[in-house]
Design a protein around this motif. Structure first.
Motif, PDB file in Angstrom:
ATOM      1  N   LEU A 111      37.789  93.490  51.624  1.00  0.00           N
ATOM      2  CA  LEU A 111      37.585  94.548  52.618  1.00  0.00           C
ATOM      3  C   LEU A 111      36.107  94.812  52.903  1.00  0.00           C
ATOM      4  CD1 LEU A 111      40.299  97.123  51.472  1.00  0.00           C
ATOM      5  CD2 LEU A 111      40.483  95.316  53.199  1.00  0.00           C
ATOM      6  N   GLN A 112      35.238  94.008  52.314  1.00  0.00           N
ATOM      7  CA  GLN A 112      33.805  94.139  52.562  1.00  0.00           C
ATOM      8  C   GLN A 112      33.491  93.719  53.995  1.00  0.00           C
ATOM      9  OE1 GLN A 112      30.774  95.574  52.322  1.00  0.00           O
ATOM     10  NE2 GLN A 112      31.184  95.366  50.098  1.00  0.00           N
ATOM     11  N   HIS A 113      32.337  94.156  54.527  1.00  0.00           N
ATOM     12  CA  HIS A 113      31.888  93.681  55.830  1.00  0.00           C
ATOM     13  C   HIS A 113      31.978  92.160  55.880  1.00  0.00           C
ATOM     14  CE1 HIS A 113      30.457  97.582  57.104  1.00  0.00           C
ATOM     15  NE2 HIS A 113      29.643  97.688  56.082  1.00  0.00           N
ATOM     16  N   THR A 114      32.405  91.622  56.986  1.00  0.00           N
ATOM     17  CA  THR A 114      32.571  90.194  57.267  1.00  0.00           C
ATOM     18  C   THR A 114      33.657  89.531  56.429  1.00  0.00           C
ATOM     19  OG1 THR A 114      30.883  89.199  55.770  1.00  0.00           O
ATOM     20  CG2 THR A 114      30.121  90.044  57.903  1.00  0.00           C
ATOM     21  N   THR A 125      34.229  73.467  58.804  1.00  0.00           N
ATOM     22  CA  THR A 125      34.378  74.921  58.700  1.00  0.00           C
ATOM     23  C   THR A 125      35.619  75.384  59.470  1.00  0.00           C
ATOM     24  OG1 THR A 125      31.990  75.213  58.508  1.00  0.00           O
ATOM     25  CG2 THR A 125      33.271  77.136  59.173  1.00  0.00           C
ATOM     26  N   PRO A 126      36.491  76.183  58.846  1.00  0.00           N
ATOM     27  CA  PRO A 126      37.703  76.629  59.539  1.00  0.00           C
ATOM     28  C   PRO A 126      37.392  77.401  60.812  1.00  0.00           C
ATOM     29  CG  PRO A 126      37.879  77.053  57.190  1.00  0.00           C
ATOM     30  CD  PRO A 126      36.461  76.626  57.441  1.00  0.00           C
ATOM     31  N   ALA A 127      38.253  77.229  61.813  1.00  0.00           N
ATOM     32  CA  ALA A 127      38.043  77.879  63.107  1.00  0.00           C
ATOM     33  C   ALA A 127      37.978  79.389  62.983  1.00  0.00           C
ATOM     34  CB  ALA A 127      39.158  77.467  64.060  1.00  0.00           C
ATOM     35  N   ALA A 128      38.750  79.964  62.031  1.00  0.00           N
ATOM     36  CA  ALA A 128      38.738  81.416  61.870  1.00  0.00           C
ATOM     37  C   ALA A 128      37.356  81.921  61.484  1.00  0.00           C
ATOM     38  CB  ALA A 128      39.759  81.827  60.810  1.00  0.00           C
ATOM     39  N   LYS A 129      36.656  81.173  60.627  1.00  0.00           N
ATOM     40  CA  LYS A 129      35.308  81.574  60.215  1.00  0.00           C
ATOM     41  C   LYS A 129      34.286  81.266  61.303  1.00  0.00           C
ATOM     42  CE  LYS A 129      36.226  81.106  55.282  1.00  0.00           C
ATOM     43  NZ  LYS A 129      35.848  80.494  53.988  1.00  0.00           N
ATOM     44  N   LEU A 130      34.439  80.107  61.941  1.00  0.00           N
ATOM     45  CA  LEU A 130      33.484  79.716  62.970  1.00  0.00           C
ATOM     46  C   LEU A 130      33.534  80.672  64.154  1.00  0.00           C
ATOM     47  CD1 LEU A 130      31.434  77.427  63.316  1.00  0.00           C
ATOM     48  CD2 LEU A 130      33.200  76.147  64.548  1.00  0.00           C
ATOM     49  N   GLY A 131      34.728  81.084  64.538  1.00  0.00           N
ATOM     50  CA  GLY A 131      34.856  82.015  65.649  1.00  0.00           C
ATOM     51  C   GLY A 131      34.184  83.342  65.359  1.00  0.00           C
ATOM     52  N   LYS A 132      34.351  83.862  64.135  1.00  0.00           N
ATOM     53  CA  LYS A 132      33.694  85.116  63.764  1.00  0.00           C
ATOM     54  C   LYS A 132      32.181  84.958  63.734  1.00  0.00           C
ATOM     55  CE  LYS A 132      37.520  86.957  60.997  1.00  0.00           C
ATOM     56  NZ  LYS A 132      37.956  87.425  59.658  1.00  0.00           N
ATOM     57  N   LEU A 133      31.715  83.815  63.242  1.00  0.00           N
ATOM     58  CA  LEU A 133      30.284  83.583  63.134  1.00  0.00           C
ATOM     59  C   LEU A 133      29.618  83.618  64.502  1.00  0.00           C
ATOM     60  CD1 LEU A 133      27.969  82.921  61.201  1.00  0.00           C
ATOM     61  CD2 LEU A 133      28.624  80.516  61.328  1.00  0.00           C
ATOM     62  N   THR A 182      30.289  85.415  66.927  1.00  0.00           N
ATOM     63  CA  THR A 182      30.212  86.772  67.490  1.00  0.00           C
ATOM     64  C   THR A 182      29.039  87.566  66.928  1.00  0.00           C
ATOM     65  OG1 THR A 182      31.616  87.840  65.807  1.00  0.00           O
ATOM     66  CG2 THR A 182      32.727  86.768  67.664  1.00  0.00           C
ATOM     67  N   LEU A 183      28.294  87.002  65.976  1.00  0.00           N
ATOM     68  CA  LEU A 183      27.261  87.759  65.262  1.00  0.00           C
ATOM     69  C   LEU A 183      25.841  87.427  65.733  1.00  0.00           C
ATOM     70  CD1 LEU A 183      28.775  87.635  61.668  1.00  0.00           C
ATOM     71  CD2 LEU A 183      28.605  89.628  63.158  1.00  0.00           C
ATOM     72  N   ASP A 184      25.724  86.845  66.914  1.00  0.00           N
ATOM     73  CA  ASP A 184      24.425  86.583  67.544  1.00  0.00           C
ATOM     74  C   ASP A 184      23.585  85.553  66.805  1.00  0.00           C
ATOM     75  OD1 ASP A 184      25.121  88.551  69.388  1.00  0.00           O
ATOM     76  OD2 ASP A 184      24.153  90.136  68.231  1.00  0.00           O
ATOM     77  N   ALA A 185      24.209  84.758  65.929  1.00  0.00           N
ATOM     78  CA  ALA A 185      23.467  83.727  65.211  1.00  0.00           C
ATOM     79  C   ALA A 185      23.486  82.429  66.005  1.00  0.00           C
ATOM     80  CB  ALA A 185      24.077  83.496  63.832  1.00  0.00           C
ATOM     81  N   ASP A 186      22.457  81.612  65.787  1.00  0.00           N
ATOM     82  CA  ASP A 186      22.426  80.251  66.296  1.00  0.00           C
ATOM     83  C   ASP A 186      23.169  79.383  65.291  1.00  0.00           C
ATOM     84  OD1 ASP A 186      21.875  77.842  67.478  1.00  0.00           O
ATOM     85  OD2 ASP A 186      19.748  77.823  66.957  1.00  0.00           O
ATOM     86  N   VAL A 187      24.319  78.849  65.657  1.00  0.00           N
ATOM     87  CA  VAL A 187      25.183  78.117  64.739  1.00  0.00           C
ATOM     88  C   VAL A 187      25.033  76.612  64.976  1.00  0.00           C
ATOM     89  CG1 VAL A 187      27.543  77.776  63.922  1.00  0.00           C
ATOM     90  CG2 VAL A 187      26.808  80.035  64.745  1.00  0.00           C
ATOM     91  N   VAL A 188      24.744  75.895  63.904  1.00  0.00           N
ATOM     92  CA  VAL A 188      24.586  74.445  63.975  1.00  0.00           C
ATOM     93  C   VAL A 188      25.632  73.801  63.076  1.00  0.00           C
ATOM     94  CG1 VAL A 188      23.032  72.484  63.637  1.00  0.00           C
ATOM     95  CG2 VAL A 188      22.094  74.700  64.360  1.00  0.00           C
ATOM     96  N   GLU A 189      26.524  72.995  63.658  1.00  0.00           N
ATOM     97  CA  GLU A 189      27.532  72.277  62.870  1.00  0.00           C
ATOM     98  C   GLU A 189      26.994  70.893  62.521  1.00  0.00           C
ATOM     99  OE1 GLU A 189      31.772  72.764  64.125  1.00  0.00           O
ATOM    100  OE2 GLU A 189      30.827  73.600  65.927  1.00  0.00           O
ATOM    101  N   ILE A 190      26.977  70.583  61.227  1.00  0.00           N
ATOM    102  CA  ILE A 190      26.422  69.302  60.794  1.00  0.00           C
ATOM    103  C   ILE A 190      27.017  68.890  59.449  1.00  0.00           C
ATOM    104  CG2 ILE A 190      24.423  70.423  59.689  1.00  0.00           C
ATOM    105  CD1 ILE A 190      22.748  67.988  60.571  1.00  0.00           C
ATOM    106  N   GLY A 191      27.364  67.622  59.299  1.00  0.00           N
ATOM    107  CA  GLY A 191      27.868  67.106  58.034  1.00  0.00           C
ATOM    108  C   GLY A 191      29.309  67.493  57.760  1.00  0.00           C
ATOM    109  N   GLY A 219      27.541  82.324  55.649  1.00  0.00           N
ATOM    110  CA  GLY A 219      26.953  82.350  56.984  1.00  0.00           C
ATOM    111  C   GLY A 219      27.285  83.624  57.722  1.00  0.00           C
ATOM    112  N   LEU A 220      28.526  84.069  57.614  1.00  0.00           N
ATOM    113  CA  LEU A 220      28.910  85.329  58.237  1.00  0.00           C
ATOM    114  C   LEU A 220      28.092  86.486  57.683  1.00  0.00           C
ATOM    115  CD1 LEU A 220      32.795  84.887  58.180  1.00  0.00           C
ATOM    116  CD2 LEU A 220      31.387  85.074  60.231  1.00  0.00           C
ATOM    117  N   ALA A 221      27.934  86.505  56.362  1.00  0.00           N
ATOM    118  CA  ALA A 221      27.188  87.596  55.726  1.00  0.00           C
ATOM    119  C   ALA A 221      25.718  87.568  56.106  1.00  0.00           C
ATOM    120  CB  ALA A 221      27.336  87.506  54.210  1.00  0.00           C
TER     121      ALA A 221
END
Length: 319
Positions: free
Chosen positions: A38-41, A98-106, A108-117, A76-78
């Motif tokens: 129940l913590q943030h993210t 990375t699971p779609a559920a986590k990637l989708g949330k990530l 939304t947090l204004d981060a620059d997301v780079v998928e690699i490896g 990454g979310l945190a």
């Protein structure tokens, strides 16, 4: 450098008001859940992320270049959440698995997301290159003292919330959470006046997927060593090796390892949903899997706390 109880206490002061004081619930006689899902993210990870960023801000290390992190998802979310709250840019490297559920949330947090490896270790190497080139603050997923101290605040809350208990079961990946909790409880039990059936301090036990047994291997080898990454919980418990700081903490506080297989993790996740209406990811159910499977059998009268540590999952997969 080792992480001390004082480091954990300072972290608690530093992140106060930034993270939630998550509840504990008694689900059966002698069995309590700490609901860190129940913590943030959706995981315990903001505790360490905020402590790392706020420490860097205090020291002047945190600049306009912001932060960089590598993650299988939850860290990454945190890190992205903490960076957004503090108004600094974040670049997060994640594996393509990375699971779609986590990637989708990530996203939304204004981060620059780079998928690699294909796994965390490859994303981490890319993050190191980025940090070297830009001077951004590296926020490690588990192997930094500030991260471990922040995660240890879960243990301080338990001392205050859960009354007397004998054993805490904690899922292990890279080891940041268990190192922090062991540090908080290893020194804190007597301070809090806890007298357990098993000795002066509550024991902390690491529950690991057999397919990614970082702590088990490190304790056997006498040092952290690389190993395979696999299994249903690899997106959150998928480090190749236990962190160096975590190894010193678990060795110093006599933490032991219990292994669980994938079938037990899947069964525990389903049981958490059907019996307790808790929607967890596989990593979040791993500690409970030790009880469900019988891999850990409490003694008569033993009071057990299970840390339920992650909720970032696709709810449609729970039934």
């Amino acid at each position: 450098m080792t992480v001390s109880l004082e480091d954990v206490q300072r972290a608690a002061e530093r992140i106060a008001g930034r993270v939630r004081r998550t509840p504990v619930i008694q689900v059966a006689p002698g069995l309590t859940f700490k609901l860190e899902l129940l913590q943030h993210t959706g995981s315990f990870k903001p505790r360490g992320a905020f402590n790392r960023l706020l420490s860097a801000k205090e020291s002047g290390e945190l600049t306009g270049q912001g932060i960089v992190a590598a993650s299988g998802g939850n860290h990454g979310l945190a890190a992205a959440y903490a960076a957004r709250e503090l108004g600094v840019p974040a670049r997060i490297f994640v594996p393509t698995t990375t699971p779609a559920a986590k990637l989708g949330k990530l996203r939304t947090l204004d981060a620059d997301v780079v998928e690699i490896g294909n796994e965390y270790a490859e994303a981490y190497q890319a993050a190191l290159v980025e940090q070297e080139e830009t001077g951004a603050v590296l926020v490690h997923a588990y192997d930094q003292p500030e991260i471990i101290a922040g995660q240890g605040t879960v243990g301080l809350e338990l001392l205050d919330q859960a009354g007397s208990f004998d054993t805490v079961l904690v899922a292990v990946g890279g080891g940041g959470l268990i190192a922090g909790i062991a540090t908080a409880l290893g020194d804190g039990g007597l301070i809090a006046g806890i007298a357990t059936a098993l000795g002066d301090h509550a024991q902390v036990i690491g529950i690991e997927p057999a397919a990614a047994a970082t702590m088990h291997r490190a304790l056997q080898d006498g040092r952290p060593t690389d190993g395979p990454v696999g299994g249903v919980a690899a997106d959150s418990l998928g480090a190749r090796r236990l962190g160096t700081f975590a190894f010193e903490a678990v060795k110093g506080h006599h933490v032991r390892s219990v292994l669980v297989d994938d079938d037990s993790i899947v069964a525990a996740r389903k049981q958490l949903w059907t019996d307790h209406h808790l929607a967890t990811e596989h990593g979040g159910a791993t500690a409970y899997a030790a009880l469900v499977s019988g891999a850990y059998k409490p003694a008569a009268g033993e009071r057990v706390v299970v840390v339920i540590c992650g909720a970032n999952t696709d709810p449609s997969t729970l039934t």
